[in-house]
Scaffold this motif. Structure first.
Motif, mmCIF file in Angstrom:
data_model
loop_
_atom_site.group_PDB
_atom_site.id
_atom_site.type_symbol
_atom_site.label_atom_id
_atom_site.label_comp_id
_atom_site.label_asym_id
_atom_site.label_seq_id
_atom_site.Cartn_x
_atom_site.Cartn_y
_atom_site.Cartn_z
ATOM 1 N N LEU A 170 65.377 40.235 37.494
ATOM 2 C CA LEU A 170 64.069 39.832 38.010
ATOM 3 C C LEU A 170 62.943 40.361 37.128
ATOM 4 C CD1 LEU A 170 64.759 40.444 41.795
ATOM 5 C CD2 LEU A 170 64.419 38.222 40.709
ATOM 6 N N GLU A 171 63.104 41.576 36.637
ATOM 7 C CA GLU A 171 62.080 42.129 35.749
ATOM 8 C C GLU A 171 61.960 41.296 34.477
ATOM 9 O OE1 GLU A 171 60.835 46.373 33.722
ATOM 10 O OE2 GLU A 171 62.955 45.912 33.956
ATOM 11 N N LEU A 172 63.100 40.904 33.908
ATOM 12 C CA LEU A 172 63.055 40.059 32.719
ATOM 13 C C LEU A 172 62.363 38.730 33.020
ATOM 14 C CD1 LEU A 172 66.628 40.499 31.166
ATOM 15 C CD2 LEU A 172 64.500 41.568 30.430
ATOM 16 N N ALA A 173 62.708 38.131 34.159
ATOM 17 C CA ALA A 173 62.126 36.836 34.515
ATOM 18 C C ALA A 173 60.610 36.930 34.674
ATOM 19 C CB ALA A 173 62.770 36.322 35.804
ATOM 20 N N ILE A 174 60.165 37.975 35.360
ATOM 21 C CA ILE A 174 58.728 38.139 35.589
ATOM 22 C C ILE A 174 57.993 38.408 34.287
ATOM 23 C CG2 ILE A 174 57.001 39.662 36.638
ATOM 24 C CD1 ILE A 174 58.970 39.986 39.001
ATOM 25 N N THR A 175 58.522 39.315 33.476
ATOM 26 C CA THR A 175 57.785 39.735 32.285
ATOM 27 C C THR A 175 57.830 38.699 31.164
ATOM 28 O OG1 THR A 175 59.731 41.023 31.613
ATOM 29 C CG2 THR A 175 57.966 42.208 32.721
ATOM 30 N N VAL A 176 58.802 37.790 31.178
ATOM 31 C CA VAL A 176 58.810 36.749 30.153
ATOM 32 C C VAL A 176 57.881 35.599 30.519
ATOM 33 C CG1 VAL A 176 60.673 35.220 30.978
ATOM 34 C CG2 VAL A 176 60.348 35.594 28.512
ATOM 35 N N LEU A 177 57.580 35.436 31.824
ATOM 36 C CA LEU A 177 56.763 34.311 32.267
ATOM 37 C C LEU A 177 55.311 34.676 32.556
ATOM 38 C CD1 LEU A 177 59.192 32.471 34.731
ATOM 39 C CD2 LEU A 177 58.655 31.855 32.365
ATOM 40 N N ALA A 178 55.053 35.925 32.964
ATOM 41 C CA ALA A 178 53.709 36.298 33.421
ATOM 42 C C ALA A 178 53.189 37.497 32.650
ATOM 43 C CB ALA A 178 53.728 36.605 34.920
ATOM 44 N N ILE A 227 48.734 28.217 44.821
ATOM 45 C CA ILE A 227 48.858 27.905 43.395
ATOM 46 C C ILE A 227 47.477 27.692 42.765
ATOM 47 C CG2 ILE A 227 49.770 26.258 41.723
ATOM 48 C CD1 ILE A 227 52.038 25.669 43.677
ATOM 49 N N ASP A 228 47.256 28.340 41.631
ATOM 50 C CA ASP A 228 46.026 28.106 40.870
ATOM 51 C C ASP A 228 46.365 28.051 39.382
ATOM 52 O OD1 ASP A 228 46.263 30.760 39.950
ATOM 53 O OD2 ASP A 228 44.955 31.536 41.533
ATOM 54 N N ASP A 229 45.340 27.980 38.538
ATOM 55 C CA ASP A 229 45.607 27.808 37.110
ATOM 56 C C ASP A 229 46.136 29.076 36.445
ATOM 57 O OD1 ASP A 229 43.294 29.304 37.198
ATOM 58 O OD2 ASP A 229 42.074 27.909 36.034
ATOM 59 N N LYS A 230 46.217 30.176 37.210
ATOM 60 C CA LYS A 230 46.782 31.415 36.671
ATOM 61 C C LYS A 230 48.166 31.716 37.232
ATOM 62 C CE LYS A 230 42.326 33.624 35.723
ATOM 63 N NZ LYS A 230 41.476 34.836 35.958
ATOM 64 N N THR A 231 48.729 30.775 37.977
ATOM 65 C CA THR A 231 50.057 30.976 38.559
ATOM 66 C C THR A 231 51.129 30.751 37.500
ATOM 67 O OG1 THR A 231 49.296 30.283 40.749
ATOM 68 C CG2 THR A 231 51.665 30.246 40.345
ATOM 69 N N ALA A 232 51.919 31.797 37.238
ATOM 70 C CA ALA A 232 52.925 31.737 36.175
ATOM 71 C C ALA A 232 54.306 31.379 36.698
ATOM 72 C CB ALA A 232 52.985 33.077 35.445
#
Length: 434
Positions: free
Chosen positions: A116-124, A173-178
């Motif tokens: 989960l950490e990898l997923a979050i940090t690669v996308l956001a 959801i907004d334009d900053k949603t990763a």
């Protein structure tokens, strides 16, 4: 100059990351202001570790796979940062239910939390946000907020078996949603989403061009009459990072073996996301090679009757707790469809001594030595979560103590006749859901 004299005071501060990294569940539980009743044996219904009581254990085939790995020199050497090829191929073969998966799509991690950490940090990144279900497991907050990534919550609907409130999801959801995080089967709710509902979520993600992080650590962890469907198996265009591992289904949380699988049928992620994941793997240099070397055997040798037996036991426990706690004044248990948890509503208005779920939990702990997780740990007040994997006799004892506690502290009925009438009406509705 630095190093000359003592005029300059010491100034050593923790970083922004360290100051803003918090594990909400651990913080609440470890900082309880009360102690358990010394005259009653502690019953912890709090920790999501199915191995704590030793009543459910992995089969011999799994243990033998690790014994064999010990004797192999390859299990002692460094491996590729994204995991050994043979182990990644084993995960790909095991994950056929997710759609087409190759070894190149798999990254091995130190537990599902690391995936989960990898997923979050690669996308956001700093200034962006990810959407997380409420109630939902709060590891996402732990992983994200120290990096300046905002957590935004979309609501689940308890009266609809914890389905996603699609309007709430769209609104967040907004334009900053990763990314959108979807937990299925759910911690803490125990919900299992139908294919139809998963397609509704995918439709929103597709229209808004937002990828999904699928937390599926409880994959296949479903009760009779329900079906687990991998979100990636349904997606036509939404790119998905699926996170799972051995922890729950294989009953070995301490072995810290998880994986992340990239699903990107239309090459939306491109090379950059895949390379970014490989780069991030270099921070920890890969998970333990001892378990990696055993992984092909673990994933192919486990007898189906083992999994069936575990799920039959947990489902029986869920039915036991749901039926028992319906007799507790002021509580409303919600029968789960899978995973290993149950959410229980606390009608705080029926307990004049308590202002919130945490006060209820603390007093239950101090008087009855039963420890549950308050709903505020999932940003969902006036609920509590219990774990269902404890031995049957211990769960029965815990339920009896909770019932006794509620009877001791519920406001007298004559002062709340209208409230009780309303509760009975709602309970009837919930029993239909059950």
């Amino acid at each position: 100059m630095a190093g000359q004299g003592t005029e300059r005071p010491w100034q050593v501060r923790a970083t922004f990351l360290a100051r803003n990294t918090n594990n909400l569940i651990r913080n609440v539980i470890e900082n309880l202001k009360v102690q358990p009743n010394p005259e009653k044996k502690l019953i912890p219904l709090s920790l999501g570790d199915p191995t704590v009581f030793g009543n459910i254990t992995p089969p011999e085939e799994l243990l033998q796979a690790v014994r064999d790995s010990i004797d192999n020199n390859k299990s002692r050497t460094y491996g590729p940062t994204n995991g050994q090829l043979e182990a990644r191929q084993a995960v790909a073969d095991y994950s056929i239910h997710q759609g087409r998966v190759t070894a190149d799509d798999v990254i091995l991690t130190s537990g599902c939390a690391h995936a989960l950490e990898l997923a979050i940090t690669v996308l956001a990144e700093d200034g962006q946000n990810i959407l997380v279900p409420r109630p939902g497991y709060m590891i996402y907050m732990t992983l994200a907020e120290g990096l300046g990534i905002q957590i935004k919550y979309y609501d689940l609907l308890p009266e609809q078996k914890w389905k996603v409130d699609l309007g709430s999801l769209q609104k967040q959801i907004d334009d900053k949603t990763a990314a959108i995080v979807v937990i299925n089967p759910s911690n803490p709710c125990g919900s299992v989403y139908s294919e139809e509902h998963l397609l509704e979520i995918l439709d929103i993600a597709s229209k808004n061009r937002v990828p999904i992080i699928a937390d599926e650590i409880y994959e296949h962890f479903v009760f009779s009459g329900h079906k687990y469907t991998a979100m990636s198996a349904l997606s036509k265009d939404v790119p998905i990072l699926t996170c799972s591992g051995l922890t729950k289904r294989f009953l070995v949380p301490g072995w810290r073996m998880g994986w992340l699988i990239v699903h990107d049928r239309n090459n939306i992620f491109g090379k950059e996301i895949r390379q970014g994941l490989r780069n991030l793997c270099g921070r920890l240099l890969g998970p333990t090679t001892l378990i990696q070397h055993a992984l092909p055997s673990i994933l192919t040798s486990m007898p189906q009757h083992f999994f069936d037996g575990v799920m039959f036991f947990i489902e029986s426990q869920a039915k036991l707790a749901c039926e028992a706690l319906q007799r507790a004044p002021g509580l409303r248990p919600i029968m789960p469809q899978g995973s290993m948890y149950m959410m229980i509503e606390i009608k705080v208005s029926m307990f004049s001594e308590f202002q919130n779920d945490l006060q209820f939990i603390e007093r239950l702990y101090s008087e009855q030595s039963v420890l549950c997780i308050p709903g505020q740990c999932f940003y969902y007040p006036n609920f509590m979560r219990i774990v269902l994997t404890v031995p049957e006799e211990i769960l029965r004892e815990a339920c009896q103590r909770i019932i006794a506690f509620c009877k001791d502290h519920a406001t007298p009925k004559e002062k709340h006749m209208e409230m009780i009438t309303n509760k009975l009406s709602v309970d009837k509705e919930w029993r239909v859901i059950y």
